[in-house]
Scaffold this active site. Structure first.
Site, PDB file in Angstrom:
ATOM      1  N   ASN A 168     -20.813 -55.395 -20.903  1.00  0.00           N
ATOM      2  CA  ASN A 168     -20.275 -54.840 -22.142  1.00  0.00           C
ATOM      3  C   ASN A 168     -18.750 -54.961 -22.054  1.00  0.00           C
ATOM      4  O   ASN A 168     -18.102 -54.189 -21.353  1.00  0.00           O
ATOM      5  CB  ASN A 168     -20.700 -53.364 -22.275  1.00  0.00           C
ATOM      6  N   TRP A 169     -18.232 -55.946 -22.755  1.00  0.00           N
ATOM      7  CA  TRP A 169     -16.782 -56.208 -22.651  1.00  0.00           C
ATOM      8  C   TRP A 169     -15.951 -55.200 -23.444  1.00  0.00           C
ATOM      9  O   TRP A 169     -14.727 -55.209 -23.369  1.00  0.00           O
ATOM     10  CB  TRP A 169     -16.478 -57.631 -23.149  1.00  0.00           C
ATOM     11  N   LYS A 170     -16.620 -54.399 -24.248  1.00  0.00           N
ATOM     12  CA  LYS A 170     -15.909 -53.413 -25.087  1.00  0.00           C
ATOM     13  C   LYS A 170     -14.818 -54.128 -25.900  1.00  0.00           C
ATOM     14  O   LYS A 170     -15.058 -55.232 -26.377  1.00  0.00           O
ATOM     15  CB  LYS A 170     -15.376 -52.266 -24.231  1.00  0.00           C
ATOM     16  N   HIS A 193     -23.809 -46.495 -27.861  1.00  0.00           N
ATOM     17  CA  HIS A 193     -22.939 -46.289 -26.699  1.00  0.00           C
ATOM     18  C   HIS A 193     -22.200 -44.965 -26.862  1.00  0.00           C
ATOM     19  O   HIS A 193     -21.833 -44.584 -27.975  1.00  0.00           O
ATOM     20  CB  HIS A 193     -21.945 -47.453 -26.571  1.00  0.00           C
ATOM     21  N   GLU A 207     -19.307 -44.195 -26.366  1.00  0.00           N
ATOM     22  CA  GLU A 207     -17.984 -44.317 -27.000  1.00  0.00           C
ATOM     23  C   GLU A 207     -18.116 -44.366 -28.524  1.00  0.00           C
ATOM     24  O   GLU A 207     -17.176 -44.043 -29.241  1.00  0.00           O
ATOM     25  CB  GLU A 207     -17.255 -45.556 -26.453  1.00  0.00           C
ATOM     26  N   GLU A 242     -26.558 -44.069 -19.194  1.00  0.00           N
ATOM     27  CA  GLU A 242     -25.123 -44.123 -18.889  1.00  0.00           C
ATOM     28  C   GLU A 242     -24.531 -42.719 -18.995  1.00  0.00           C
ATOM     29  O   GLU A 242     -24.111 -42.300 -20.080  1.00  0.00           O
ATOM     30  CB  GLU A 242     -24.394 -45.013 -19.900  1.00  0.00           C
ATOM     31  N   GLY A 253     -16.343 -45.554 -16.480  1.00  0.00           N
ATOM     32  CA  GLY A 253     -14.924 -45.853 -16.284  1.00  0.00           C
ATOM     33  C   GLY A 253     -14.201 -44.863 -15.387  1.00  0.00           C
ATOM     34  O   GLY A 253     -12.974 -44.818 -15.374  1.00  0.00           O
ATOM     35  N   SER A 300     -19.575 -47.085 -13.850  1.00  0.00           N
ATOM     36  CA  SER A 300     -18.853 -47.408 -12.609  1.00  0.00           C
ATOM     37  C   SER A 300     -19.680 -48.246 -11.626  1.00  0.00           C
ATOM     38  O   SER A 300     -19.652 -48.026 -10.411  1.00  0.00           O
ATOM     39  CB  SER A 300     -18.346 -46.132 -11.935  1.00  0.00           C
ATOM     40  N   GLY A 338     -19.475 -52.213 -17.565  1.00  0.00           N
ATOM     41  CA  GLY A 338     -18.275 -52.243 -18.383  1.00  0.00           C
ATOM     42  C   GLY A 338     -17.157 -52.996 -17.690  1.00  0.00           C
ATOM     43  O   GLY A 338     -17.151 -54.233 -17.630  1.00  0.00           O
ATOM     44  N   GLY A 339     -16.212 -52.267 -17.115  1.00  0.00           N
ATOM     45  CA  GLY A 339     -15.009 -52.845 -16.513  1.00  0.00           C
ATOM     46  C   GLY A 339     -15.261 -54.047 -15.601  1.00  0.00           C
ATOM     47  O   GLY A 339     -14.582 -55.076 -15.722  1.00  0.00           O
TER      48      GLY A 339
HETATM   49  P1  13P Z   1     -17.896 -48.956 -16.646  1.00  0.00           P
HETATM   50  O1  13P Z   1     -18.770 -49.952 -15.918  1.00  0.00           O
HETATM   51  O2  13P Z   1     -16.503 -49.448 -16.881  1.00  0.00           O
HETATM   52  O3  13P Z   1     -17.957 -47.594 -16.016  1.00  0.00           O
HETATM   53  O4  13P Z   1     -18.509 -48.795 -18.118  1.00  0.00           O
HETATM   54  C1  13P Z   1     -19.870 -48.624 -18.282  1.00  0.00           C
HETATM   55  C2  13P Z   1     -20.187 -48.808 -19.699  1.00  0.00           C
HETATM   56  O5  13P Z   1     -19.753 -48.049 -20.553  1.00  0.00           O
HETATM   57  C3  13P Z   1     -21.027 -49.960 -20.063  1.00  0.00           C
HETATM   58  O6  13P Z   1     -21.518 -49.844 -21.352  1.00  0.00           O
END
Ligand code: 13P
Length: 253
Positions: free
Chosen positions: A11-13, A98, A100, A168, A174, A214, A235-236
């Site tokens: 997930n590149w956000k 998600h 977010e 999640e 993050g 994470s 994510g990251g």
């Molecule tokens: P991180 O891997 O950066 O913690 O993010 C997870 C995420 O929100 C994937 O959708």
């Protein structure tokens, strides 16, 4: 132990900030695709990069998807993208709900509506669920149960197997603080129990459950070896090809 083909979803956000960088990251992942034959690799870039990445994604097993979708096909919905639009540019899945987005007001009902629409278009919904914090009394289970129920109550049972759930926990996203193997195993059993109440144990076993929060090259192996997971939503680390590929390799069976 799970026996289905593992999934690792990036997930590149809202990253990276240029198409050039997006192409670089994608191409580097694509170059290593021989290494991940046992795992399905899926990437959800910002939708604006989808046409270009889709063009360079010929002859690979990598799937491209989106991070959100409007459940309606077209109309007066400023700033939104519909399923037929993203499907034309190669999207085969969509992340839905998600935290977010839920944090910006997306409700359980809206998430359920999107899942129904995705299934109708044969696009895989990757439904994010997760609590903001854990309390000693375990009230967070009630919260998660409501998130799952709102989706399952709207979907025909025969389509349950086409849904992917991604656990999640918000406190793990993050933050560098991942859920423990015990947390994940307990949550996987809980999710399966909720699904079993709606359908059957067999159906519960068919639904893929991912973990996100994470995840990186250093912890993916141990988490995956717990046997509770079908893969990860990353994510990251998904923006760092070496790290992302280490996660993929950790799930290759
Ligand atoms: P991180 O891997 O950066 O913690 O993010 C997870 C995420 O929100 C994937 O959708």
């Amino acid at each position: 132990m799970k026996h289905s083909q593992p999934l690792v979803i990036g997930n590149w956000k809202m990253n990276p900030i240029s198409l050039l960088d997006a192409k670089k990251i994608f191409s580097e992942i694509k170059r290593s695709q021989k290494k991940f034959s046992g795992t399905s690799v899926m990437i959800a870039p910002p939708a604006i990069y989808l046409p270009d990445l889709s063009r360079i994604n010929k002859n690979t097993s990598i799937q491209l998807g989106v991070q959100n979708i409007n459940p309606l096909p077209s109309g007066a919905h400023t700033g939104e993208l519909s399923l037929p639009m993203v499907q034309e540019f190669g999207a085969t899945f969509s992340i839905i709900g998600h935290s977010e987005r839920r944090g910006n007001g997306e409700t359980n009902d809206e998430v359920a509506l999107k899942v129904v629409s995705l299934l109708k278009h044969r696009i895989t919904p990757v439904v994010c669920i997760g609590e903001s914090e854990r309390d000693e009394a375990g009230n967070f289970f009630v919260f998660i149960e409501a998130q799952i129920k709102s989706v399952l109550s709207q979907v025909p049972k025969t389509r349950y197997k086409d849904i992917v759930f991604a656990y999640e926990p918000i406190w793990a996203i993050g933050t560098g603080k991942n859920a423990t193997i015990d947390d994940i195993m307990e949550m996987q059993l809980f999710i399966q129990k909720v699904i079993t109440k709606f359908a059957s144990r067999t159906t519960a076993n068919q639904i893929k459950i991912l973990y996100g929060g994470s995840v990186h090259g250093g912890n993916a192996g141990l988490l995956f070896q717990s046997g509770a997971l079908d893969g990860f939503l990353v994510g990251g680390a998904s923006l760092k090809p070496t790290e992302f590929l280490a996660i993929v390799t950790a799930t290759t069976i």
